[in-house]
Write a protein that holds these residues in place. Structure first.
Motif, mmCIF file in Angstrom:
data_model
loop_
_atom_site.group_PDB
_atom_site.id
_atom_site.type_symbol
_atom_site.label_atom_id
_atom_site.label_comp_id
_atom_site.label_asym_id
_atom_site.label_seq_id
_atom_site.Cartn_x
_atom_site.Cartn_y
_atom_site.Cartn_z
ATOM 1 N N ASP A 151 1.884 31.785 -21.004
ATOM 2 C CA ASP A 151 2.394 33.165 -21.482
ATOM 3 C C ASP A 151 3.089 33.934 -20.168
ATOM 4 N N GLU A 153 4.587 36.445 -19.661
ATOM 5 C CA GLU A 153 4.413 38.028 -19.885
ATOM 6 C C GLU A 153 3.443 38.584 -18.954
ATOM 7 N N SER A 154 2.385 37.714 -18.748
ATOM 8 C CA SER A 154 1.187 38.112 -17.990
ATOM 9 C C SER A 154 1.517 37.756 -16.466
ATOM 10 N N TYR A 155 0.863 38.652 -15.654
ATOM 11 C CA TYR A 155 1.043 38.255 -14.125
ATOM 12 C C TYR A 155 0.530 36.946 -13.995
ATOM 13 N N TYR A 236 -4.648 37.917 -9.538
ATOM 14 C CA TYR A 236 -4.520 39.056 -10.133
ATOM 15 C C TYR A 236 -4.841 40.581 -9.601
#
Length: 324
Positions: A151, A153-155, A236
């Motif tokens: 994914d 779109e996540s950091y 993160y």
């Protein structure tokens, strides 16, 4: 010989352990090994390698039932018996035993060179023959599959996709990857500098970056700037990423992508990058410099080809293509 299981001593050389050497007497095995490790420190050996050396010495002491021996008892036959004990009583594979034998040979070579022992015992302790297994690499389809399940779109996903591409493009070791600092990333010149203190060979080197990796790195550097951390790859929370975290993330991605027959690890990406570099027409000499190997025989291990790889290369470069 029957070996009793006792608590094995641990030793300290420099900062490699919190424990202390029991004996620094140069007439004993323990004292000589301490002197050997201190000598290796002056050569700039990394803390990680020194810890490995001490671990190997602990294994030798286990064979000796934790009893120190004198310099005169350090004989060829004793160390040959140690090798036999590792193979047939401890059940170590030849590959694992060879790691300890190489350390032992280096120690005995030092003792002979410095005059602590008269006979070059190390010359009589041979490295064991091991089968030359083919090191598996990913196919291009498998790499695309790994990237497709992330994914982005996540950091964490964006960072992990970048790590996979970075490992393939630069072929760095995972220990080198997590040690890279932002100041050592030179996008305008198209390379990353690896500091000598963080490389396995203790030599600094410049690793080229492809245009595609540079483009993704630009976005990543902007996104992580607010963390104000000197390291490149971060969690993160903005903390430096550890090698174990990278390994764990890649294993998870591999499971999600259902890549089960091959080990999804940083080292597999290093092998894959090296093989694809050669398959794409790169030369082994520039590859040696990128990988950071001192000898070409190490490079050969990274570019082992399957029969299908050889067939594909033959179709492209057969001498008959030039004639007909």
């Amino acid at each position: 010989m029957e070996v009793k299981q006792k608590k094995v001593r641990k030793y300290n050389v420099g900062k490699t352990s919190s424990r202390k050497m029991r004996n620094a007497n140069l007439d004993t095995l323990t004292g000589l090994y301490e002197r050997f490790c201190k000598y290796k420190q002056t050569e700039g050996m990394s803390e990680r390698t020194l810890r490995d050396y001490m671990s190997h010495f602990d294994y030798l002491m286990k064979f000796l039932e934790d009893e120190d021996i004198s310099r005169s008892e350090m004989t060829r036959d004793l160390f040959r018996e140690y090798i036999s004990w590792m193979l047939y009583e401890q059940g170590l594979s030849p590959v694992t035993a060879n790691v300890r034998i190489r350390t032992l040979r280096a120690f005995l070579r030092f003792c002979c060179k410095e005059g602590y022992i008269q006979r070059p015992i190390h010359e009589d302790l041979k490295i064991l023959r091991t089968p030359q297994d083919l090191i598996e690499s990913f196919t291009a389809e498998e790499v695309r599959k790994l990237l497709s399940v992330i994914d982005k779109e996540s950091y964490a996903g964006f960072r992990n996709a970048l790590i996979i591409q970075f490992l393939l493009d630069t072929m760095v070791r995972v220990s080198e990857l997590v040690a890279i600092k932002r100041e050592n990333v030179h996008l305008d010149d198209g390379f990353v500098k690896l500091e000598a203190v963080e490389t396995k060979t203790r030599r600094a080197r410049l690793v080229p970056l492809s245009v595609r990796t540079i483009d993704i790195l630009q976005g990543y550097l902007k996104e992580t700037k607010e963390f104000e951390n000197e390291y490149l790859f971060l969690t993160y929370e903005g903390k430096p990423l550890s090698a174990d975290s990278v390994r764990w993330s890649l294993r998870q991605i591999g499971e999600t992508a259902n890549i089960t027959k091959k080990r999804v690890s940083p080292h597999t990406f290093r092998h894959t990058g090296a093989l694809m570099y050669i398959m794409n027409g790169g030369d082994p000499f520039s590859l040696q410099k990128i990988l950071g190997h001192s000898h070409m025989n190490m490079v050969r291990k990274y570019i082992q080809m399957t029969d299908m790889d050889v067939k594909a290369q033959h179709d492209l470069f057969s001498p008959l293509n030039r004639i007909f």
